[in-house]
Design a protein around this motif. Structure first.
Motif, short mmCIF file in Angstrom:
data_model
loop_
_atom_site.label_atom_id
_atom_site.label_comp_id
_atom_site.label_asym_id
_atom_site.label_seq_id
_atom_site.Cartn_x
_atom_site.Cartn_y
_atom_site.Cartn_z
N ARG A 63 52.98 28.30 37.22
CA ARG A 63 52.53 27.76 35.65
C ARG A 63 51.18 27.12 35.74
N ASN A 64 50.59 26.36 36.64
CA ASN A 64 49.45 25.61 36.89
C ASN A 64 48.38 26.60 37.45
N GLY A 65 48.88 27.91 37.59
CA GLY A 65 47.96 28.70 38.32
C GLY A 65 46.67 29.15 37.85
N PHE A 114 55.11 33.68 45.75
CA PHE A 114 54.64 32.47 44.86
C PHE A 114 53.14 32.33 45.17
N GLY A 115 52.53 31.91 44.01
CA GLY A 115 50.99 31.50 44.67
C GLY A 115 50.43 31.08 43.14
N ASP A 116 49.27 30.40 43.48
CA ASP A 116 48.53 29.73 42.28
C ASP A 116 46.92 30.01 42.25
N SER A 117 46.59 30.64 43.12
CA SER A 117 44.84 30.73 43.28
C SER A 117 44.56 32.21 43.52
N GLN A 118 43.19 32.29 43.54
CA GLN A 118 42.63 34.01 43.38
C GLN A 118 43.06 34.21 44.64
N ASN A 119 43.25 33.72 45.97
CA ASN A 119 43.40 34.14 47.20
C ASN A 119 44.89 34.63 47.17
N ASP A 120 45.57 34.30 46.40
CA ASP A 120 47.27 34.53 46.23
C ASP A 120 47.40 35.86 45.47
N ALA A 121 46.35 36.35 45.00
CA ALA A 121 46.53 37.48 43.79
C ALA A 121 47.05 38.78 44.44
N GLY A 122 46.38 39.18 45.85
CA GLY A 122 46.86 40.51 46.49
C GLY A 122 48.23 40.19 46.74
N MET A 123 48.72 39.19 47.34
CA MET A 123 50.18 38.83 47.68
C MET A 123 51.13 39.00 46.22
N LEU A 124 50.77 38.51 45.42
CA LEU A 124 51.41 38.60 44.18
C LEU A 124 51.59 39.69 43.72
N ALA A 125 50.57 40.60 43.85
CA ALA A 125 50.77 42.11 43.30
C ALA A 125 51.49 42.92 44.11
N GLU A 130 23.26 34.42 48.22
CA GLU A 130 22.23 34.64 49.52
C GLU A 130 23.24 34.67 50.59
N ILE A 131 24.28 33.82 50.58
CA ILE A 131 25.09 33.64 51.86
C ILE A 131 25.78 35.04 52.10
N THR A 132 26.23 35.35 50.94
CA THR A 132 27.30 36.59 51.11
C THR A 132 26.84 38.12 51.06
N ALA A 133 25.57 38.20 50.35
CA ALA A 133 25.02 39.51 49.88
C ALA A 133 24.93 40.32 51.15
N PRO A 134 24.28 39.94 52.29
CA PRO A 134 24.24 40.83 53.50
C PRO A 134 25.43 41.17 54.06
N PHE A 135 26.45 40.77 53.75
CA PHE A 135 27.75 40.76 54.38
C PHE A 135 28.88 41.31 53.37
N ALA A 136 28.40 41.83 52.20
CA ALA A 136 29.33 42.24 51.21
C ALA A 136 30.17 43.45 51.62
N ASP A 137 29.53 44.32 52.64
CA ASP A 137 30.43 45.52 52.90
C ASP A 137 31.34 45.06 53.96
N VAL A 138 31.26 43.89 54.71
CA VAL A 138 32.28 43.74 55.84
C VAL A 138 33.37 42.54 55.49
N PHE A 139 32.94 41.89 54.52
CA PHE A 139 33.73 40.28 54.45
C PHE A 139 33.98 40.16 53.19
N ASP A 140 35.30 39.64 52.67
CA ASP A 140 35.46 39.52 51.36
C ASP A 140 35.31 37.92 51.18
N PHE A 141 35.13 37.53 49.97
CA PHE A 141 34.86 35.98 49.83
C PHE A 141 35.70 35.55 48.70
N PHE A 142 36.25 34.21 48.73
CA PHE A 142 37.02 33.72 47.96
C PHE A 142 36.55 32.36 47.51
N ARG A 143 36.34 31.92 46.37
CA ARG A 143 35.88 30.63 45.89
C ARG A 143 37.01 30.03 45.58
N VAL A 144 37.49 29.02 46.19
CA VAL A 144 38.82 28.28 46.14
C VAL A 144 38.64 26.86 45.72
#
Length: 277
Positions: free
Chosen positions: A237-239, A217-228, A168-182
């Motif tokens: 290894r702990n990622g 180097f990264g370990d989390s979902q919000n690092d995925a773009g940088m790693l790619a 409910e927090i994110t749905a109205p803004f899905a077209d303008v923001f990205d959301f990362f659960r960290v």
């Protein structure tokens, strides 16, 4: 590959579990800079929240960089000049905050010097404030207070609460923001299509270091773009699974056992012959 830029996330990547940089990893990264390489901290934190690690790495001595707010700001640590910044549309940011304040969560924003929140006593908020090392002020409603540019919004709460209210927090803004659960209690709000990879691209455009000359180097979902994006993306290894899926390789050792240092000094794909270890 002879890298010209090494970029790494902090928590779970560069930092050990006790939130420090191991002596061996520090030695390798300072030697890389001394030999002419550039080092970049790539963090979701505001730049001020990386200062202690910037000093440990001696970034100010070698024009090291801090990629802050998940790529929305880049600061040269020698000159303290902001060489890149992307800010949220103020009206849209206030609309998001106003919607989020309807739910039992804490919303945090900052101006680079101070945190502002609707609920400074909320779950893990004091922990976040202490990690970043800046004061916090309470303003209710927060949306009415915010009249300055924002690079990122942070929503915090118990894991089960975030599980329940995030749609409910994110749905109205899905077209303008990205959301990362960290982790359990963080929901990071960033620009749509913008990530730490955007920070690397800005470095490529402004400093002339090609992505093929970068190792990330990264370990989390919000690092995925940088790693790619980087020429070599190395997930720890702990990622988490999203980081490993985006990476070219997974380090043989985790963040508590010099995963970065081992990768840089023992991987045959990385040429660091100019450094005397």
């Amino acid at each position: 590959m002879k890298p010209k830029l090494l970029a790494f996330d902090l928590d779970g990547t560069l930092l050990t579990t006790d939130k420090t940089i191991s002596p061996r990893t520090l030695e390798v990264l300072i030697a890389f800079q001394r030999a002419g390489g550039r080092v970049a901290i790539a963090s979701a934190r505001p730049a001020v929240g990386t200062a202690v690690y910037s000093r440990m790495l001696k970034l100010a001595d070698y024009h090291g960089l801090v990629i802050a707010y998940n790529g929305a700001q880049i600061v040269d640590q020698t000159t303290q000049q902001v060489i890149f910044e992307k800010q949220m549309d103020p009206d849209t940011a206030r609309a998001f905050i106003r919607n989020a304040e309807r739910f039992p969560v804490s919303v945090l924003v900052d101006d680079g010097r101070t945190y502002f929140s609707n609920d400074p006593d909320g779950y893990k908020v004091e922990h976040q404030r202490s990690v970043i090392g800046i004061p916090i002020e309470k303003h209710v409603p927060l949306a009415d207070f915010v009249d300055f540019p924002l690079c990122k919004i942070l929503v915090m709460g118990h894991g089960d609460v975030l599980d329940r209210v995030t749609p409910e927090i994110t749905a109205p803004f899905a077209d303008v923001f990205d959301f990362f659960r960290v982790g359990e209690y963080y929901l990071e709000v960033t620009f749509k299509g913008f990530s730490k990879a955007s920070g690397l691209k800005a470095i490529e455009n402004r400093l002339g270091i090609s992505r093929a000359e970068m190792i990330a180097f990264g370990d989390s979902q919000n690092d995925a773009g940088m790693l790619a994006y980087a020429g070599i993306g190395a997930a720890m290894r702990n990622g988490e699974a999203p980081a490993k899926a985006a990476a070219d390789v997974v380090t043989a050792y985790d963040n508590d056992h010099d995963g970065i240092a081992h990768f840089l000094t023992e991987n045959p794909a990385v040429d660091l012959e100019m450094i005397d270890f």
